[in-house]
Motif scaffolding. Structure first.
Motif, PDB file in Angstrom:
ATOM      1  N   ILE A  87       1.252  -1.403   0.492  1.00 56.12           N
ATOM      2  CA  ILE A  87       0.032  -0.122  -0.283  1.00 56.12           C
ATOM      3  C   ILE A  87       1.027   0.673  -0.480  1.00 56.12           C
ATOM      4  CG2 ILE A  87      -1.655   1.481   1.581  1.00 56.12           C
ATOM      5  CD1 ILE A  87      -2.761  -1.286   2.654  1.00 56.12           C
ATOM      6  N   ILE A  88       0.828   2.231  -1.317  1.00 56.47           N
ATOM      7  CA  ILE A  88       1.577   2.986  -0.675  1.00 56.47           C
ATOM      8  C   ILE A  88       0.322   4.795  -1.435  1.00 56.47           C
ATOM      9  CG2 ILE A  88       3.249   4.644  -2.826  1.00 56.47           C
ATOM     10  CD1 ILE A  88       3.966   1.973  -3.579  1.00 56.47           C
ATOM     11  N   MET A  89       0.863   5.577  -0.100  1.00 60.26           N
ATOM     12  CA  MET A  89      -0.093   6.791   0.337  1.00 60.26           C
ATOM     13  C   MET A  89       0.835   7.783  -0.466  1.00 60.26           C
ATOM     14  SD  MET A  89      -3.030   6.596   1.126  1.00 60.26           S
ATOM     15  CE  MET A  89      -2.832   8.183   1.946  1.00 60.26           C
ATOM     16  N   SER A  90       0.910   7.783  -2.069  1.00 61.75           N
ATOM     17  CA  SER A  90       1.744   8.918  -2.387  1.00 61.75           C
ATOM     18  C   SER A  90       0.819  10.551  -2.398  1.00 61.75           C
ATOM     19  CB  SER A  90       2.399   8.486  -3.283  1.00 61.75           C
ATOM     20  OG  SER A  90       1.252   8.215  -4.619  1.00 61.75           O
ATOM     21  N   ALA A  91      -0.464   9.895  -2.708  1.00 68.16           N
ATOM     22  CA  ALA A  91      -1.544  11.543  -2.333  1.00 68.16           C
ATOM     23  C   ALA A  91      -1.208  12.423  -1.322  1.00 68.16           C
ATOM     24  CB  ALA A  91      -2.365  10.825  -2.337  1.00 68.16           C
ATOM     25  N   ALA A  92      -1.600  13.751  -1.908  1.00 67.25           N
ATOM     26  CA  ALA A  92      -1.292  15.050  -0.789  1.00 67.25           C
ATOM     27  C   ALA A  92      -2.703  15.012  -0.188  1.00 67.25           C
ATOM     28  CB  ALA A  92      -0.709  16.097  -2.261  1.00 67.25           C
ATOM     29  N   VAL A  93      -2.883  14.593   0.806  1.00 62.66           N
ATOM     30  CA  VAL A  93      -4.531  14.623   1.054  1.00 62.66           C
ATOM     31  C   VAL A  93      -4.146  15.867   1.731  1.00 62.66           C
ATOM     32  CG1 VAL A  93      -5.515  13.841   2.562  1.00 62.66           C
ATOM     33  CG2 VAL A  93      -4.230  12.320   1.704  1.00 62.66           C
ATOM     34  N   SER A  94      -5.920  17.153   2.404  1.00 58.89           N
ATOM     35  CA  SER A  94      -5.977  18.216   2.172  1.00 58.89           C
ATOM     36  C   SER A  94      -6.463  17.510   3.775  1.00 58.89           C
ATOM     37  CB  SER A  94      -6.798  18.664   2.031  1.00 58.89           C
ATOM     38  OG  SER A  94      -6.820  18.837   0.435  1.00 58.89           O
ATOM     39  N   ASP A  95      -5.381  18.552   4.683  1.00 61.44           N
ATOM     40  CA  ASP A  95      -5.320  18.364   6.697  1.00 61.44           C
ATOM     41  C   ASP A  95      -6.782  18.770   6.989  1.00 61.44           C
ATOM     42  OD1 ASP A  95      -3.009  17.017   6.581  1.00 61.44           O
ATOM     43  OD2 ASP A  95      -1.863  19.024   7.197  1.00 61.44           O
ATOM     44  N   TYR A  96      -6.825  19.613   6.399  1.00 64.45           N
ATOM     45  CA  TYR A  96      -8.745  20.314   6.930  1.00 64.45           C
ATOM     46  C   TYR A  96      -9.831  20.152   5.675  1.00 64.45           C
ATOM     47  CZ  TYR A  96      -6.073  22.004  10.717  1.00 64.45           C
ATOM     48  OH  TYR A  96      -5.318  21.736  12.002  1.00 64.45           O
ATOM     49  N   ARG A  97     -10.495  19.891   6.452  1.00 61.29           N
ATOM     50  CA  ARG A  97     -12.204  20.252   5.117  1.00 61.29           C
ATOM     51  C   ARG A  97     -13.263  21.733   5.397  1.00 61.29           C
ATOM     52  NH1 ARG A  97     -13.472  15.371   7.684  1.00 61.29           N
ATOM     53  NH2 ARG A  97     -15.814  15.807   8.620  1.00 61.29           N
ATOM     54  N   PRO A  98     -13.858  22.250   4.915  1.00 61.78           N
ATOM     55  CA  PRO A  98     -14.597  23.234   5.380  1.00 61.78           C
ATOM     56  C   PRO A  98     -15.747  22.377   6.186  1.00 61.78           C
ATOM     57  CG  PRO A  98     -14.238  23.750   2.692  1.00 61.78           C
ATOM     58  CD  PRO A  98     -13.647  22.202   3.100  1.00 61.78           C
ATOM     59  N   ARG A  99     -16.414  22.417   7.257  1.00 60.95           N
ATOM     60  CA  ARG A  99     -17.490  22.486   8.057  1.00 60.95           C
ATOM     61  C   ARG A  99     -18.930  22.030   7.798  1.00 60.95           C
ATOM     62  NH1 ARG A  99     -17.487  21.387  13.327  1.00 60.95           N
ATOM     63  NH2 ARG A  99     -15.567  22.663  13.549  1.00 60.95           N
ATOM     64  N   SER A 100     -18.868  23.013   6.332  1.00 59.49           N
ATOM     65  CA  SER A 100     -20.359  22.616   6.030  1.00 59.49           C
ATOM     66  C   SER A 100     -19.414  23.738   4.068  1.00 59.49           C
ATOM     67  CB  SER A 100     -21.371  23.831   6.354  1.00 59.49           C
ATOM     68  OG  SER A 100     -20.913  25.020   6.187  1.00 59.49           O
ATOM     69  N   VAL A 101     -20.762  22.871   3.159  1.00 58.32           N
ATOM     70  CA  VAL A 101     -20.056  23.088   1.745  1.00 58.32           C
ATOM     71  C   VAL A 101     -21.530  23.956   1.537  1.00 58.32           C
ATOM     72  CG1 VAL A 101     -19.661  22.231  -0.594  1.00 58.32           C
ATOM     73  CG2 VAL A 101     -18.861  21.405   1.428  1.00 58.32           C
ATOM     74  N   ALA A 102     -21.584  25.395   0.931  1.00 58.13           N
ATOM     75  CA  ALA A 102     -22.030  25.846   0.168  1.00 58.13           C
ATOM     76  C   ALA A 102     -23.138  25.300  -0.903  1.00 58.13           C
ATOM     77  CB  ALA A 102     -21.943  27.157  -0.236  1.00 58.13           C
ATOM     78  N   GLY A 103     -24.306  24.752  -1.023  1.00 55.47           N
ATOM     79  CA  GLY A 103     -25.558  24.747  -1.797  1.00 55.47           C
ATOM     80  C   GLY A 103     -24.636  25.630  -3.737  1.00 55.47           C
ATOM     81  N   SER A 104     -24.639  26.378  -2.901  1.00 56.09           N
ATOM     82  CA  SER A 104     -24.503  27.606  -4.165  1.00 56.09           C
ATOM     83  C   SER A 104     -23.248  28.385  -4.234  1.00 56.09           C
ATOM     84  CB  SER A 104     -25.445  28.291  -4.576  1.00 56.09           C
ATOM     85  OG  SER A 104     -26.164  29.079  -4.247  1.00 56.09           O
ATOM     86  N   LYS A 105     -22.900  28.671  -5.675  1.00 64.12           N
ATOM     87  CA  LYS A 105     -21.633  30.135  -5.078  1.00 64.12           C
ATOM     88  C   LYS A 105     -21.937  31.231  -4.480  1.00 64.12           C
ATOM     89  CE  LYS A 105     -18.735  32.348  -8.676  1.00 64.12           C
ATOM     90  NZ  LYS A 105     -18.198  33.561  -9.965  1.00 64.12           N
TER      91      LYS A 105
END
Length: 408
Positions: A268-286
């Motif tokens: 198993i090789i984890m070479s991906a660059a993984v985001s440490d954080y994500r937004p708590r919520s995602v807006a449904g529109s721009k």
């Protein structure tokens, strides 16, 4: 380098023109040696114009210079692309009935053969026996790509893209031969960067191109492994021959798919660059200017799962193969008190993986580049310096280190 490009008589012979150009633009001296039937597809004048050298097909040409011996003796590498079933059979039989087979028989340099033929011909037991014979003798026969063949047929047997072949040849010449020693092994590799959506338009991401992960997949597949690539945001890269691609976007998706694919993996090789954080919520529109200024100026973020540490924990609980070798990556920058290597050592201890490839990253370094460098970290061993080289050469060093851990 002095490169001999052999061309056999198949429809994919036209791709040899791109391969020749790749080598010549890289500063290599190229001598093209086609079979007589190859000239039914591409004329000698084309090969001579691209290589800047004369083209012969017969052992009776330039007899006064003993050309059928001289070409092979002078070569730093020989690559045959495309190689037909007939050409492979003749080389396996030790034939020397044209200039190309004679050149291969004389050569003591690395010989790389890139097959191209219909699926039935590639899978025929006679061809497979001939391929096994050549590999046993030290000739590197590449796995062909899967895809559209002549006519409406599709399947394994398609010639690899010229750029892929050139990179593999350069890796071999750099001192990393491609042994077909991972047959029966399942390898799962993550590649590229993850993206965390803010709204349907914007996301949090990074500069990872996926090139290193795809290079690892390319070489693992050429070593005979069953390879799955879990790909995030990647550049338009040719699919490694025989590899399965599963696409993801976010770190949470990466965690889920890596868990599924790694259940019975040997490596198993984890070479991906993984985001440490994500937004708590995602807006449904721009999010619009003015109305969303406050939201965009102060993002509410939550921690993403640690996919690498999670895989190590699953191995310890025997939820995946307890004998799996797990490889991590660390993209680090130093600060006033610590070097990138210092941070990488701490990460290696924290993650619990078997091997860690560490990079010093930054503007114009590693991400999106054709080259890589850094350190390989293993337990109870001083870090090994990985000198700057192509991502294929770096991949070869990583896989060789994995092979040592597997006892190969």
């Amino acid at each position: 380098m002095n490169i001999v490009v052999g061309v056999a008589g198949g429809i994919a012979a036209y791709k040899a023109c791109h391969l020749i150009r790749d080598f010549t633009e890289g500063g290599d001296s190229v001598r093209v040696v086609p079979t007589p039937t190859a000239l039914n597809f591409v004329g000698a004048a084309t090969f001579e114009a691209l290589s800047g050298q004369s083209v012969s097909t017969s052992v009776f040409d330039a007899v006064d210079r003993v050309q059928h011996v001289d070409i092979g003796q002078r070569a730093d590498a020989i690559v045959v692309a495309p190689a037909t079933a007939d050409l492979i059979a003749r080389v396996a039989g030790g034939r020397a009935d044209d200039l190309l087979t004679a050149t291969i028989l004389v050569a003591t340099c690395p010989v790389v053969i890139a097959p191209a033929m219909h699926t039935e011909m590639w899978l025929n037991p006679a061809t497979q026996d001939n391929v096994a014979t050549l590999r046993r003798r030290g000739i590197m026969v590449l796995e062909p790509a899967q895809g559209r063949l002549t006519g409406s047929d599709s399947g394994p047997g398609r010639l690899l893209e010229p750029g892929q072949i050139a990179q593999l040849v350069r890796t071999v010449v750099a001192g990393y031969p491609i042994a077909h020693d991972w047959a029966g092994k399942k390898v799962v590799i993550s590649a590229g960067g993850t993206q965390e959506n803010l709204d349907p338009v914007r996301y949090l991401g990074n500069r990872s191109s996926g090139r290193q992960g795809f290079a690892l997949a390319e070489l693992a597949a050429q070593r005979g492994a069953d390879v799955t690539v879990v790909a995030g945001n990647v550049e338009q890269l040719p699919t490694p021959a025989g590899a399965k691609i599963r696409s993801i976007v976010s770190a949470q998706q990466l965690e889920e798919v890596m868990g599924e694919e790694s259940a019975d993996a040997d490596v198993i090789i984890m070479s991906a660059a993984v985001s440490d954080y994500r937004p708590r919520s995602v807006a449904g529109s721009k999010l619009k200017k003015g109305k969303a200024d406050a939201q965009l100026e102060r993002l509410d973020l939550v921690l993403n799962p640690d996919v690498l540490a999670g895989l190590v924990a699953k191995r310890e609980r025997a939820e995946i193969n307890p004998a799996a070798i797990i490889v991590g990556f660390a993209a680090e920058t130093g600060d006033a008190e610590h070097s990138a290597l210092d941070f990488a050592k701490a990460k290696f201890q924290r993650k619990g993986c078997d091997l860690l490839m560490a990079n010093a990253v930054g503007q114009g370094k590693v991400f999106g580049q054709a080259t890589n460098e850094g350190w390989l970290l293993r337990k109870d061993v001083e870090p090994t310096v990985v000198e700057k080289g192509s991502k294929q050469v770096v991949a070869a060093q990583i896989l060789d280190a994995v092979a040592q851990l597997m006892g190969h």
